[in-house]
Scaffold this active site. Structure first.
Site, PDB file in Angstrom:
ATOM      1  N   ARG A  48       3.764   3.208   2.870  1.00 42.11           N
ATOM      2  CA  ARG A  48       4.713   2.182   3.589  1.00 42.11           C
ATOM      3  C   ARG A  48       6.266   2.429   3.516  1.00 42.11           C
ATOM      4  O   ARG A  48       6.982   2.257   4.336  1.00 42.11           O
ATOM      5  CB  ARG A  48       4.306   0.564   2.992  1.00 42.11           C
ATOM      6  N   ARG A  83      -7.385  10.128   2.227  1.00 38.23           N
ATOM      7  CA  ARG A  83      -7.100   9.103   1.357  1.00 38.23           C
ATOM      8  C   ARG A  83      -7.960   9.164  -0.079  1.00 38.23           C
ATOM      9  O   ARG A  83      -7.535   8.690  -0.946  1.00 38.23           O
ATOM     10  CB  ARG A  83      -7.022   7.706   1.639  1.00 38.23           C
ATOM     11  N   LYS A  97     -10.176   0.658  -4.779  1.00 37.70           N
ATOM     12  CA  LYS A  97     -10.810   0.321  -3.401  1.00 37.70           C
ATOM     13  C   LYS A  97     -11.286   1.448  -2.986  1.00 37.70           C
ATOM     14  O   LYS A  97     -11.438   2.618  -3.159  1.00 37.70           O
ATOM     15  CB  LYS A  97      -9.568  -0.109  -2.601  1.00 37.70           C
ATOM     16  N   HIS A  98     -12.531   1.070  -1.980  1.00 38.88           N
ATOM     17  CA  HIS A  98     -13.089  -0.148  -1.594  1.00 38.88           C
ATOM     18  C   HIS A  98     -14.387  -0.347  -1.896  1.00 38.88           C
ATOM     19  O   HIS A  98     -15.190   0.315  -1.536  1.00 38.88           O
ATOM     20  CB  HIS A  98     -12.881  -0.116  -0.108  1.00 38.88           C
ATOM     21  N   ASP A 143     -10.578  -7.743   0.558  1.00 42.43           N
ATOM     22  CA  ASP A 143      -9.768  -7.092   1.390  1.00 42.43           C
ATOM     23  C   ASP A 143      -9.180  -7.991   2.498  1.00 42.43           C
ATOM     24  O   ASP A 143      -9.410  -9.124   2.401  1.00 42.43           O
ATOM     25  CB  ASP A 143     -10.722  -5.819   2.120  1.00 42.43           C
ATOM     26  N   HIS A 179     -11.415  -2.348   9.766  1.00 36.96           N
ATOM     27  CA  HIS A 179     -10.186  -2.962  10.411  1.00 36.96           C
ATOM     28  C   HIS A 179     -10.629  -3.558  11.952  1.00 36.96           C
ATOM     29  O   HIS A 179     -10.324  -4.351  12.434  1.00 36.96           O
ATOM     30  CB  HIS A 179      -8.911  -2.249  10.513  1.00 36.96           C
ATOM     31  N   ASP A 227       0.845  -1.253   0.005  1.00 35.66           N
ATOM     32  CA  ASP A 227       0.056   0.062  -0.013  1.00 35.66           C
ATOM     33  C   ASP A 227       0.830   1.227  -0.128  1.00 35.66           C
ATOM     34  O   ASP A 227       1.598   1.646   1.135  1.00 35.66           O
ATOM     35  CB  ASP A 227      -0.854  -0.153   1.186  1.00 35.66           C
TER      36      ASP A 227
END
Length: 337
Positions: A73, A137, A167-168, A250, A180, A65
């Site tokens: 990352r 995002r 996504k998503h 996911d 999450h 990601d």
């Protein structure tokens, strides 16, 4: 003969492969590996790690990601990328969309130069500050602008040789909860989603090579979590929208996907229409998934091969690139102003 990939994507713990990592990667059902910050020490270490992965198995999709903004990352020795909201706001204000294309190209080029095949990007959820997990995002809270801005970003990724993953699905931007941590519940009707969250999926269905499904429940539309739902994946995404690309689940270790064994999560996802399923940060769950796939003779996938980069360049070639240097200067000027 078409290349075939296993349909499970897993993660690894460290900055190099352990003997157990190698054993799992060699399993024919493992066709993908997702990297996190913990797997990164330096650019050269990352290049060595990707080379090591590909030496164990050629047909494996290495992902990460690297969206930009708060979800990036790789930072040290990589370009600091602005959030998609920042890029969208600049494009909206200036009506100059070239920066979207430039950043898509730069993000993809830096990854490909290390040996990473895809970034799970772009986010095409419509949001500004509603969702606790999306927010900056997103390119915009206006779906039509998400489509326009994301298309430019995708064109940049494609120019670098990388395939794009939206996504998503069917949309994570209009609810506060983080999948999450829980299973978010969205009580809107299908017509409401058609008029908002689903617009980018219709607009970008031919530009995107893959779509990642969200763990969200829309009880007024279907009784099953969208990521596990044949209705959402088969009827809406494939038939109504007409998407013909690769479909990723996911992460099946997220709380939004809990309530079943890992074997059942894999079964439900694959039965619903996912081409590849992700299990991250749970090695026991990944092993359980592999055993399920072995015991049930789950077929490998030829469609995953379409996600591999269309061209490669070395980091040395990228560093010498006038294009990269030009874009970095633009981004540095943005940070200073």
């Amino acid at each position: 003969m078409k290349e075939s990939f296993g349909r499970l994507m897993i993660d690894i713990e460290g900055a190099a492969l352990s003997s157990h990592d190698i054993e799992l990667i060699e399993n024919p059902h493992v066709g993908g590996l997702i990297l996190f910050e913990r797997n990164f020490v330096s650019k050269n270490q990352l290049i060595d790690l990707c080379s090591q992965i590909k030496s164990v198995k050629k047909n494996i999709l290495v992902s990460i990601d690297q969206e930009g903004g708060r979800v990036q990352r790789l930072r040290q020795e990589f370009t600091n990328l602005p959030s998609m909201q920042t890029l969208g706001d600049i494009a909206d204000k200036t009506k100059n969309y070239s920066l979207l294309n430039d950043v898509g190209w730069l993000m993809a080029s830096e990854l490909i130069a290390t040996g990473i095949d895809i970034s799970f990007a772009p986010v095409i959820d419509a949001d500004r500050q509603t969702s606790s997990i999306i927010g900056c995002r997103s390119f915009s809270e206006i779906p039509e602008k998400v489509s326009q801005f994301a298309h430019e970003f995708i064109n940049g990724m494609n120019k670098a040789g990388m395939q794009a993953t939206g996504k998503h699905f069917p949309g994570h931007g209009s609810i506060e909860e983080d999948s999450h941590l829980t299973l978010p519940i969205d009580n809107r009707s299908l017509s409401q989603l058609m008029d908002h969250d689903l617009i980018p999926y219709f607009d970008l269905k031919d530009a995107l090579s893959a779509i990642m499904c969200a763990h969200i429940l829309f009880p007024k539309i279907d009784k099953t979590n969208a990521g596990f739902s044949p209705y959402w994946i088969q009827e809406i995404l494939k038939k109504k929208i007409g998407f013909k690309g690769v479909i990723f689940s996911d992460d099946l270790s997220m709380k939004g996907a809990s309530g079943f064994s890992y074997a059942d999560r894999v079964k439900i996802s694959l039965d619903a229409g996912c081409d590849m399923v992700l299990i991250c940060n749970n090695r026991e769950g990944a092993i359980e998934a592999i055993k399920y796939m072995e015991n049930n003779n789950i077929t490998t996938s030829g469609s995953i091969a379409s996600m591999m980069p269309k061209k490669r360049l070395s980091w040395k070639e990228l560093e010498a690139s006038n294009e990269r240097n030009r874009i970095i200067k633009i981004l540095q000027n943005l940070e200073e102003n």
